[in-house]
Design an enzyme around this catalytic site. Structure first.
Site, mmCIF file in Angstrom:
data_model
loop_
_atom_site.group_PDB
_atom_site.id
_atom_site.type_symbol
_atom_site.label_atom_id
_atom_site.label_comp_id
_atom_site.label_asym_id
_atom_site.label_seq_id
_atom_site.Cartn_x
_atom_site.Cartn_y
_atom_site.Cartn_z
ATOM 1 N N THR A 206 34.826 48.815 49.409
ATOM 2 C CA THR A 206 34.033 47.618 48.819
ATOM 3 C C THR A 206 32.917 47.024 49.409
ATOM 4 O OG1 THR A 206 35.511 45.651 48.490
ATOM 5 C CG2 THR A 206 35.860 47.525 46.674
ATOM 6 N N ARG A 234 38.410 55.500 35.616
ATOM 7 C CA ARG A 234 39.448 54.762 36.561
ATOM 8 C C ARG A 234 38.755 53.494 37.062
ATOM 9 N NH1 ARG A 234 38.810 52.730 42.220
ATOM 10 N NH2 ARG A 234 41.040 52.609 43.035
ATOM 11 N N GLY A 236 39.396 49.889 39.676
ATOM 12 C CA GLY A 236 39.999 49.315 40.771
ATOM 13 C C GLY A 236 40.215 47.973 40.748
ATOM 14 N N ASP A 237 40.664 47.335 41.928
ATOM 15 C CA ASP A 237 40.788 45.728 41.869
ATOM 16 C C ASP A 237 39.672 45.142 41.764
ATOM 17 O OD1 ASP A 237 40.746 47.007 44.605
ATOM 18 O OD2 ASP A 237 40.671 44.963 45.346
ATOM 19 N N THR A 257 39.681 44.546 49.787
ATOM 20 C CA THR A 257 39.024 45.932 49.888
ATOM 21 C C THR A 257 40.154 46.760 50.318
ATOM 22 O OG1 THR A 257 37.561 47.295 51.162
ATOM 23 C CG2 THR A 257 38.265 45.292 52.334
ATOM 24 N N GLY A 258 40.402 47.689 49.734
ATOM 25 C CA GLY A 258 41.328 48.823 49.931
ATOM 26 C C GLY A 258 41.647 49.581 48.693
ATOM 27 N N GLY A 260 42.836 50.477 45.836
ATOM 28 C CA GLY A 260 42.976 49.212 44.496
ATOM 29 C C GLY A 260 44.177 49.215 43.613
#
Length: 340
Positions: A206, A234, A236-237, A257-258, A260
């Site tokens: 991100t 979907r 993510g975080d 970032t990663g 999620g």
């Protein structure tokens, strides 16, 4: 007499502790009058896979973005404005997995998520699954300031964006050949982006920004195109307050970032703040606890950027690299990509 001596000793201990704490606070308060940190995603970012030309492109864009936010903070602007406008620069670049450079879903579309949070008021705004809003971080800010809600999604979020006069573009605006080709490689390999090292390294993660302004207010923001080959809407975080983004003037501002799914389960951004608030950990200690221990134990990877109320900055990640940059009130600039 013994009681009086004991009471005097206790009083002296309390006084010394207060003085010691005050000294520590004074030292911490001198770190930086204002600070800004940005990231452009964490993943398998290896020097051997990066040409000198590519390195230059990433470094140039990271510097351009952070200097925008730095200029706002230096001139007395708010951390919220610095975060929003810095992320806008990253969203407008095809280099990063957000806005213009967003990855493709399994249906060969681009879906965007973003969030922003004000550490002074704890107000927050987020959007998820939009396909026509040019700058999702603008939408997140609008949700925070002009709606009674925290998160809007899909068509409803797009309708709200149009009502707020935000820039709307044709979905084709987000097409980049690199992201499209990455999707085809993932489909052909029958793997998700998480398990395809080539895709993880090039378009995974991100963009985000955290900042402390001269007024002592913290802010954080995050924006993403999600995961290559994602399906079923979907999310993510990145748009989830407490997982991908969190800011609280009492502690710190964090952007994640990663992977999620694991950052959501670990409530990563809030967990770092909570460790500082409830256990008295420093920002660095809290970030290391969450990123180097908790998330790997769950099975995930990634990183965070953060700044605390004293201007201390942290860039913690457990992957081979993370695009990142920092600037403090002295104008010191750091840009990094690899672990070392």
């Amino acid at each position: 007499m013994k009681k009086l001596i004991l009471l005097a000793a206790i009083s002296l201990m309390v006084s010394c502790k207060k003085n010691s704490t005050a000294k520590i606070d004074n030292i911490q308060q001198k770190q930086s009058q204002f600070s800004i940190v940005i990231h452009g995603g964490a993943g398998t970012i290896l020097k051997k896979n990066m040409s000198p030309e590519q390195e230059t492109l990433y470094k140039t864009k990271l510097e351009e973005a952070i200097r925008v936010g730095y200029g706002i903070l230096k001139n007395g602007g708010s951390s919220l404005d610095a975060v929003q406008k810095t992320i806008t620069i990253l969203e407008d670049s095809p280099l990063f997995n957000a806005g213009k450079g967003a990855v493709f879903t399994n249906a060969e579309t681009n879906e965007h998520d973003a969030s922003i949070m004000d550490g002074e008021t704890l107000k927050a705004g987020a959007s998820a699954g939009t396909t026509i809003v040019k700058n999702p971080i603008h939408l997140a800010r609008a949700v925070m300031e002009y709606s009674p809600h925290v998160m809007l999604s899909g068509k409803g979020a797009e309708t709200f964006a149009q009502e707020q006069g935000l820039e709307i573009v044709d979905p084709s605006y987000f097409y980049t050949e690199r992201s499209y080709n990455a999707l085809q490689r993932v489909k052909n390999s029958q793997k998700t982006a998480f398990y395809n090292e080539e895709i993880k390294g090039s378009k995974f993660g991100t963009v985000g920004c955290v900042a402390l302004d001269k007024q002592g207010n913290l802010a954080a923001g995050t924006s993403t195109g999600g995961m290559t080959n994602k399906r079923w809407g979907r999310i993510g975080d990145a748009p989830i307050i407490g997982a991908g983004t969190y800011a609280n003037n009492k502690t710190c501002a964090v952007s994640s970032t990663g992977w999620g799914e694991f950052f959501i389960r670990g409530v990563v951004a809030y967990d770092i703040s909570a460790l500082m608030d409830y256990k008295g950990l420093s920002l660095k200690e809290a970030a290391q606890e969450v990123i180097q221990k908790k998330i790997p134990e769950l099975g995930g990877d990634g990183g965070i950027i953060a700044v605390d109320k004293y201007g201390n900055m942290v860039m913690e990640f457990n992957t081979s690299g993370m695009f990142r940059a920092t600037m403090n009130d002295k104008g010191d600039l750091f840009i990094g990509m690899y672990k070392d």
